[in-house]
Design a protein around this motif. Structure first.
Motif, PDB file in Angstrom:
ATOM      1  N   THR A  20      10.493  14.657  33.578  1.00 36.58           N
ATOM      2  CA  THR A  20       9.975  13.309  33.335  1.00 36.58           C
ATOM      3  C   THR A  20      10.835  12.249  34.024  1.00 36.58           C
TER       4      THR A  20
ATOM      5  N   ASP B  83      16.224  11.710  42.861  1.00 40.00           N
ATOM      6  CA  ASP B  83      15.450  10.801  43.710  1.00 40.00           C
ATOM      7  C   ASP B  83      15.143   9.454  43.048  1.00 40.00           C
TER       8      ASP B  83
ATOM      9  N   ALA C 205      13.479  15.774  26.833  1.00 43.00           N
ATOM     10  CA  ALA C 205      12.203  15.307  27.397  1.00 43.00           C
ATOM     11  C   ALA C 205      11.528  16.529  28.002  1.00 43.00           C
ATOM     12  N   GLY C 206      11.587  16.694  29.321  1.00 41.43           N
ATOM     13  CA  GLY C 206      11.019  17.894  29.942  1.00 41.43           C
ATOM     14  C   GLY C 206      11.906  19.116  29.756  1.00 41.43           C
ATOM     15  N   GLY C 207      13.186  18.876  29.533  1.00 41.63           N
ATOM     16  CA  GLY C 207      14.128  19.977  29.336  1.00 41.63           C
ATOM     17  C   GLY C 207      14.586  20.646  30.622  1.00 41.63           C
ATOM     18  N   MET C 208      14.132  20.140  31.778  1.00 46.69           N
ATOM     19  CA  MET C 208      14.449  20.821  33.044  1.00 46.69           C
ATOM     20  C   MET C 208      15.931  20.729  33.403  1.00 46.69           C
ATOM     21  N   THR C 209      16.603  19.743  32.861  1.00 41.26           N
ATOM     22  CA  THR C 209      18.047  19.650  33.050  1.00 41.26           C
ATOM     23  C   THR C 209      18.773  20.096  31.778  1.00 41.26           C
ATOM     24  N   LEU C 210      18.293  19.625  30.635  1.00 36.17           N
ATOM     25  CA  LEU C 210      19.029  19.890  29.392  1.00 36.17           C
ATOM     26  C   LEU C 210      19.040  21.378  29.018  1.00 36.17           C
TER      27      LEU C 210
ATOM     28  N   LEU D  32      18.567  14.133  22.955  1.00 37.58           N
ATOM     29  CA  LEU D  32      17.127  14.017  23.153  1.00 37.58           C
ATOM     30  C   LEU D  32      16.712  15.061  24.172  1.00 37.58           C
TER      31      LEU D  32
ATOM     32  N   ILE E  45      14.943   5.527  26.197  1.00 33.27           N
ATOM     33  CA  ILE E  45      14.131   4.833  27.205  1.00 33.27           C
ATOM     34  C   ILE E  45      12.668   4.981  26.802  1.00 33.27           C
TER      35      ILE E  45
ATOM     36  N   ARG F  90      15.982  21.271  46.968  1.00 34.30           N
ATOM     37  CA  ARG F  90      15.127  20.101  47.198  1.00 34.30           C
ATOM     38  C   ARG F  90      15.735  18.803  46.670  1.00 34.30           C
TER      39      ARG F  90
HETATM   40  C1  LIG Z   1      14.818  23.841  40.242  1.00 31.44           C
HETATM   41  C2  LIG Z   1      14.973  22.365  40.030  1.00 31.44           C
HETATM   42  C3  LIG Z   1      14.877  21.494  41.109  1.00 31.44           C
HETATM   43  C4  LIG Z   1      15.013  20.114  40.930  1.00 31.44           C
HETATM   44  N1  LIG Z   1      14.904  19.306  42.018  1.00 31.44           N
HETATM   45  C5  LIG Z   1      15.027  17.958  41.869  1.00 31.44           C
HETATM   46  C6  LIG Z   1      14.883  17.080  42.984  1.00 31.44           C
HETATM   47  O1  LIG Z   1      14.606  17.466  44.104  1.00 31.44           O
HETATM   48  N2  LIG Z   1      15.044  15.743  42.762  1.00 31.44           N
HETATM   49  C7  LIG Z   1      15.293  15.237  41.515  1.00 31.44           C
HETATM   50  O2  LIG Z   1      15.403  14.025  41.381  1.00 31.44           O
HETATM   51  N3  LIG Z   1      15.418  16.039  40.452  1.00 31.44           N
HETATM   52  C8  LIG Z   1      15.282  17.387  40.584  1.00 31.44           C
HETATM   53  N4  LIG Z   1      15.396  18.209  39.491  1.00 31.44           N
HETATM   54  C9  LIG Z   1      15.647  17.602  38.164  1.00 31.44           C
HETATM   55  C10 LIG Z   1      14.341  17.261  37.486  1.00 31.44           C
HETATM   56  O3  LIG Z   1      13.772  16.138  38.088  1.00 31.44           O
HETATM   57  C11 LIG Z   1      14.497  17.006  35.993  1.00 31.44           C
HETATM   58  O4  LIG Z   1      13.223  16.966  35.489  1.00 31.44           O
HETATM   59  C12 LIG Z   1      15.169  15.731  35.570  1.00 31.44           C
HETATM   60  O5  LIG Z   1      16.438  15.550  36.101  1.00 31.44           O
HETATM   61  C13 LIG Z   1      15.363  15.682  34.060  1.00 31.44           C
HETATM   62  O6  LIG Z   1      14.163  15.339  33.463  1.00 31.44           O
HETATM   63  P1  LIG Z   1      13.689  16.056  32.132  1.00 31.44           P
HETATM   64  O7  LIG Z   1      12.504  15.290  31.661  1.00 31.44           O
HETATM   65  O8  LIG Z   1      13.519  17.490  32.354  1.00 31.44           O
HETATM   66  O9  LIG Z   1      14.907  15.728  31.144  1.00 31.44           O
HETATM   67  P2  LIG Z   1      15.719  16.603  30.099  1.00 31.44           P
HETATM   68  O10 LIG Z   1      16.323  17.783  30.757  1.00 31.44           O
HETATM   69  O11 LIG Z   1      14.886  16.835  28.903  1.00 31.44           O
HETATM   70  O12 LIG Z   1      16.837  15.537  29.725  1.00 31.44           O
HETATM   71  C14 LIG Z   1      17.861  15.177  30.636  1.00 31.44           C
HETATM   72  C15 LIG Z   1      18.822  14.180  29.952  1.00 31.44           C
HETATM   73  O13 LIG Z   1      18.188  12.926  29.731  1.00 31.44           O
HETATM   74  C16 LIG Z   1      18.187  12.564  28.361  1.00 31.44           C
HETATM   75  N5  LIG Z   1      16.881  11.924  28.097  1.00 31.44           N
HETATM   76  C17 LIG Z   1      15.655  12.462  28.366  1.00 31.44           C
HETATM   77  N6  LIG Z   1      14.684  11.576  28.094  1.00 31.44           N
HETATM   78  C18 LIG Z   1      15.292  10.451  27.630  1.00 31.44           C
HETATM   79  C19 LIG Z   1      14.813   9.167  27.181  1.00 31.44           C
HETATM   80  N7  LIG Z   1      13.493   8.873  27.161  1.00 31.44           N
HETATM   81  N8  LIG Z   1      15.727   8.256  26.776  1.00 31.44           N
HETATM   82  C20 LIG Z   1      17.045   8.536  26.813  1.00 31.44           C
HETATM   83  N9  LIG Z   1      17.557   9.719  27.220  1.00 31.44           N
HETATM   84  C21 LIG Z   1      16.689  10.666  27.628  1.00 31.44           C
HETATM   85  C22 LIG Z   1      18.405  13.869  27.616  1.00 31.44           C
HETATM   86  O14 LIG Z   1      19.033  13.646  26.373  1.00 31.44           O
HETATM   87  C23 LIG Z   1      19.286  14.642  28.574  1.00 31.44           C
HETATM   88  O15 LIG Z   1      20.625  14.263  28.421  1.00 31.44           O
HETATM   89  C24 LIG Z   1      15.254  19.592  39.626  1.00 31.44           C
HETATM   90  C25 LIG Z   1      15.352  20.453  38.537  1.00 31.44           C
HETATM   91  C26 LIG Z   1      15.226  21.821  38.725  1.00 31.44           C
HETATM   92  C27 LIG Z   1      15.321  22.725  37.531  1.00 31.44           C
END
Ligand SMILES: Cc1cc2nc3c(=O)[nH]c(=O)nc-3n(C[C@H](O)[C@H](O)[C@H](O)COP(=O)(O)OP(=O)(O)OC[C@H]3O[C@@H](n4cnc5c(N)ncnc54)[C@H](O)[C@@H]3O)c2cc1C
Ligand code: FES
Ligand code: FES
Lengths: 265, 153
Positions: free
Chosen positions: A108, A121, A29-34, A27, A160, A182
């Motif tokens: 997200t 966090d 979501a925001g893609g910031m990790t994936l 899946l 979720i 951060r």
């Molecule tokens: C430069 C940078 C700094 C950051 N700093 C912080 C920080 O200070 N504190 C912090 O907490 N985080 C931080 N992050 C992480 C950020 O919060 C990400 O947004 C978060 O970890 C992942 O959210 P996403 O929506 O981008 O998920 P995605 O990257 O899209 O997905 C992450 C994982 O979750 C799964 N997933 C996504 N949505 C669902 C769902 N609804 N149900 C089941 N599985 C799902 C995906 O399959 C994937 O495995 C940072 C990221 C970056 C790039």
């Protein structure tokens, strides 16, 4: 990044069947990790199912002593929400201090907790507030949901849909942020609710978020910074890395807890 | 291959892309808009910041298919013909750049800040720039530029 089949379903049910039908689906979501993970080829899914087309997963509602946040709600939207600021200001503030503005505009709450990064966090907020994670299959308490480092109770094809937070009497989150990323080197979320006080720690445990029950009982009798200042946490089971040793993290837990109790008032 | 359609700087564009194509690749390689830069490619530096539906985002960390149907604005979309956007003009006035590599991302990020806050304090500006890295200027003139640019927007 390796190529993949892209799907953008319009409903939770369609997303569930897309992910169940994929050979090795992920899946997004925001893609910031994936997406960074896929660029590094640490993940190479055959299929990517984008949750961005499912309107039902976005939004914040407050009612009956509960704040419900849709899984696809961005950190920026939580930080800016008048409803969250009114009901659980500590949660809005936590969201406002995740990463940077561009990360907050995409990342997200669902993605953050599904990823369960030990330095993220939100896990501390869910555990301290006694939140419930709602999926397309069931409801789980936060403590049952987070099972370890980058690990959760989610099945491969489980999605979720929202997180339900009971509104506390008072709460605060204080983090010692890594100055570059951060992310939390140590973050402590303290909440006083109808079923007592909870203290949850992120950034420090080598198994992810955990509670400090000794601080919880001390605060139940006397909710003041002094109640926790004498309680030290053992460095056993805490992370040691280039940012901080386990001993330093243990020390920071007491300091952040004291500050969080003071901030909660 | 998936087809994507979006509005970029007010014009409708579409193209066939591989699913793995990043938004920044689509902007630079398919559309030839090379003002958006790639610094780190690991979501740290902010050189690639564009606006997607009015919000600043890192286009190196977004798939082009995720922006299907969106309104995208890049640095090329800010000026009005020969007339620079107030934020661009402020960077010029205040020597807010040296090599200029980070500048498109800085400006796009700053415009997003100013859209929601006409009069940001120095502290608010510095906090907002958490995701934008500059290896040349030491940030002082960037902060001055953003203060002036926001006031003139
Ligand atoms: C430069 C940078 C700094 C950051 N700093 C912080 C920080 O200070 N504190 C912090 O907490 N985080 C931080 N992050 C992480 C950020 O919060 C990400 O947004 C978060 O970890 C992942 O959210 P996403 O929506 O981008 O998920 P995605 O990257 O899209 O997905 C992450 C994982 O979750 C799964 N997933 C996504 N949505 C669902 C769902 N609804 N149900 C089941 N599985 C799902 C995906 O399959 C994937 O495995 C940072 C990221 C970056 C790039
Ligand atoms: S190139 Fe996108 S953040 Fe550096
Ligand atoms: S002006 Fe050179 S990187 Fe900022």
């Amino acid at each position: 990044m390796y190529d993949f089949n892209y799907h953008k379903p319009g409903s939770l049910a369609d997303a569930a069947s897309a992910i169940a039908g994929a050979e090795d689906g992920k899946l997004v979501a925001g893609g910031m990790t994936l997406i960074p993970t896929m660029k590094q080829r640490l993940a190479a899914p055959s299929d990517v199912v984008d949750l961005g087309g499912i309107g039902d997963l976005v939004g914040i509602t407050v009612g009956g002593g509960t704040v419900t946040i849709g899984a696809m709600t961005t950190h920026g939207a939580v930080a800016a929400s008048a409803d969250v600021k009114g009901a659980i200001p500590a949660l809005a503030e936590l969201a406002d201090n995740i990463g940077d503005p561009q990360v907050r505009n995409r990342g997200t709450i669902g993605g953050s907790i599904a990823n369960n990064d030990p330095a993220a966090d939100y896990p501390a907020a869910l555990v301290a507030l006694g939140a419930t994670v709602v999926t397309n299959k069931r409801e789980l308490s936060a403590e049952d949901f987070f099972t370890g480092l980058f690990d959760t109770a989610l099945d491969e094809d489980e999605i979720i849909s929202s997180i339900k937070f009971p509104v506390p009497e008072k709460a605060a989150y204080v983090k010692f942020a890594n100055p570059a990323s951060r992310y939390a080197m140590v973050g402590v979320f303290v909440a006083k609710g109808s079923d007592g006080v909870r203290v949850a720690v992120t950034g420090a445990g080598d198994d992810g978020v955990f509670r400090v029950t000794e601080m919880e009982s001390a605060l139940a009798g006397n909710f003041s910074p002094d109640a926790v200042s004498g309680i030290s946490v053992s460095p056993d089971g805490l992370n040691s890395d280039i940012h901080a040793s386990a001993e330093y993290r243990a020390h920071l837990i007491s300091v952040m807890a004291k500050r969080a109790v003071a901030a909660a008032g | 291959m998936p087809t994507v359609s979006m509005t970029v700087n007010g014009k409708s564009v579409s193209g066939e892309v591989e699913a793995r194509t990043l938004l920044v690749q689509f902007i630079r390689e398919n559309l030839g808009l090379t003002g958006t830069h790639v610094g780190c490619d690991t979501s740290q530096c902010g050189a690639c910041v564009v606006h997607v539906d009015g919000k600043s985002m890192k286009s190196c960390s977004l798939l082009a298919v995720q922006a299907d149907g969106a309104e995208v604005t890049t640095i090329e979309g800010l000026a009005n013909g020969e007339e620079l956007h107030p934020m661009q003009e402020a960077f010029r006035n205040n020597h807010g750049l040296q090599c200029g590599f980070c500048t498109p991302g800085m400006v796009m990020s700053a415009v997003d800040l100013a859209n929601n806050n006409k009069n940001p304090s120095e502290e608010e500006i510095r906090e907002w720039l958490e995701g934008n890295i500059c290896r040349c200027t030491g940030y002082h003139n960037i902060v001055k530029s953003i203060k002036e640019g926001a006031a003139n927007m």
